[in-house]
Design an enzyme around this catalytic site. Structure first.
Site, PDB file in Angstrom:
ATOM      1  N   TYR A  10       2.450  11.303   2.176  1.00 45.44           N
ATOM      2  CA  TYR A  10       3.072  11.004   0.886  1.00 45.44           C
ATOM      3  C   TYR A  10       3.323  12.259   0.048  1.00 45.44           C
ATOM      4  O   TYR A  10       3.905  12.171  -1.027  1.00 45.44           O
ATOM      5  CB  TYR A  10       2.173  10.050   0.090  1.00 45.44           C
ATOM      6  CG  TYR A  10       1.839   8.772   0.817  1.00 45.44           C
ATOM      7  CD1 TYR A  10       2.766   7.744   0.910  1.00 45.44           C
ATOM      8  CD2 TYR A  10       0.596   8.587   1.412  1.00 45.44           C
ATOM      9  CE1 TYR A  10       2.462   6.555   1.575  1.00 45.44           C
ATOM     10  CE2 TYR A  10       0.274   7.408   2.080  1.00 45.44           C
ATOM     11  CZ  TYR A  10       1.210   6.404   2.162  1.00 45.44           C
ATOM     12  OH  TYR A  10       0.907   5.243   2.824  1.00 45.44           O
ATOM     13  N   ARG A  63       0.841  -1.206   0.000  1.00 49.70           N
ATOM     14  CA  ARG A  63       0.000   0.000   0.000  1.00 49.70           C
ATOM     15  C   ARG A  63       0.874   1.253   0.000  1.00 49.70           C
ATOM     16  O   ARG A  63       0.616   2.204  -0.738  1.00 49.70           O
ATOM     17  CB  ARG A  63      -0.910  -0.042   1.223  1.00 49.70           C
ATOM     18  CG  ARG A  63      -1.921   1.096   1.347  1.00 49.70           C
ATOM     19  CD  ARG A  63      -2.887   0.731   2.465  1.00 49.70           C
ATOM     20  NE  ARG A  63      -3.673   1.839   2.969  1.00 49.70           N
ATOM     21  CZ  ARG A  63      -4.838   2.239   2.459  1.00 49.70           C
ATOM     22  NH1 ARG A  63      -5.327   1.631   1.393  1.00 49.70           N
ATOM     23  NH2 ARG A  63      -5.518   3.230   3.008  1.00 49.70           N
TER      24      ARG A  63
END
Length: 333
Positions: free
Chosen positions: A304, A272
């Site tokens: 991220y 993931r």
């Protein structure tokens, strides 16, 4: 007041809420006044906290689960964690548990586990008190409501390079469990959690998309997949309208270990992270990534953001150093 003498000791015997309420019997008091004082203290504490005098922390956890925790997707898991936490705390009387008791526990606990684990425990237990307060089952304030969590450094997320992804997929393809490979592909193609991909039903894959339901935060989401992957899923998956794949987490673990990657604390979830990281490095949009991953809060997805090629790029073009050089070049022209 209802007290009576049983042999050489005294017993407090009364009803919590009249004859229709719970009967309370406490034996072994040395004097009559001690038995009477117990009954007085019982109702004093009940009036202050909303709970019986002899309720312990584990009793509050049980009440929380019966009234609210049973409705949560991870309710049983949280119940087990809170019960274990109450045991480590010595299962104190509920009305005696306070922030100082927690601070002392935290000091001991930090010699055994990481600060983030202690913060998780604090959030779980604080949520128990907060929910009981909302439900009117606890009248005092939340004993952990003003306790600050331990500040921790943000953990850098680990992800696999493209070469590592290719190596891992080869090992998954070589697994004796032929469902390991398609489940790993699904995680890398859609950013799914392992259990989400592994528990997919045949009806959840159609129209070139995978439709994830009954997931962690109860928010359904649909993510497109390549035609080749959809055909592979139906070819390898089990027949019928039920689950497509058998359990293959252990097989993936073996495949991952054969690769020899050094990623402490990461196993299936690294797929993931790898999807999200490469999505952002490829110029993906952070809000779209939030929807793909199914995060209820953008805060989680922002982990991220720094991987985007454009992340904080203006720091260079707008810095005074850059502006001075740019101005100097204009003078010499």
């Amino acid at each position: 007041m209802t007290v009576r003498k049983d042999g050489k000791t005294w017993t407090a015997d009364f009803y919590e809420n009249g004859r229709s309420g719970r009967r309370i019997r406490k034996k072994g008091f040395a004097t009559k006044s001690a038995a009477i004082r117990y009954e007085q203290d019982f109702f004093a504490v009940k009036g202050e906290t909303g709970r019986p005098l002899d309720d312990r922390l584990s009793d509050l956890v049980k009440v929380w689960y019966d009234l609210h925790g049973c409705t949560l997707k991870d309710g049983k898991q949280r119940l087990a964690r809170c019960e274990a936490l109450a045991k480590r705390l010595g299962n104190p009387l509920a009305f005696e548990f306070d922030s100082l008791a927690w601070a002392r526990y935290r000091q001991r606990r930090l010699t055994e586990v990481k600060p983030e684990t202690v913060n998780h425990e604090q959030r779980y237990l604080s949520a128990v008190f907060s929910e009981l307060i909302r439900l009117g089952s606890w009248h005092k304030e939340n004993p952990l409501g003003k306790v600050r969590q331990i500040k921790t450094d943000q953990v850098e997320l680990t992800f696999l390079s493209l070469d590592q992804v290719a190596r891992l997929l080869e090992e998954c393809k070589a697994s004796t469990n032929n469902h390991t490979y398609p489940v790993a592909l699904l995680c890398l193609a859609t950013g799914a959690r392992w259990e989400e991909a592994e528990s997919l039903t045949r009806g959840a894959v159609h129209g070139g998309k995978v439709h994830y339901h009954r997931i962690k935060n109860r928010q359904s989401r649909s993510v497109p997949i390549p035609d080749e992957l959809e055909r592979l899923i139906f070819k390898v998956g089990m027949p019928g309208s039920g689950r497509l794949f058998m359990s293959c987490r252990a097989a993936f673990r073996c495949a991952y270990q054969r690769c020899g990657f050094q990623t402490p604390g990461q196993m299936t979830h690294i797929l993931r992270h790898t999807f999200a990281s490469h999505y952002m490095m490829g110029g993906g949009d952070i809000l779209t990534l939030q929807r793909i991953l199914g995060h209820s809060s953008i805060t989680m997805t922002m982990r991220y953001a720094h991987l985007s090629p454009e992340h904080l790029a203006s720091a260079m073009s707008l810095s005074p150093l850059y502006q001075i050089k740019h101005f100097a070049s204009q003078v010499h022209q």
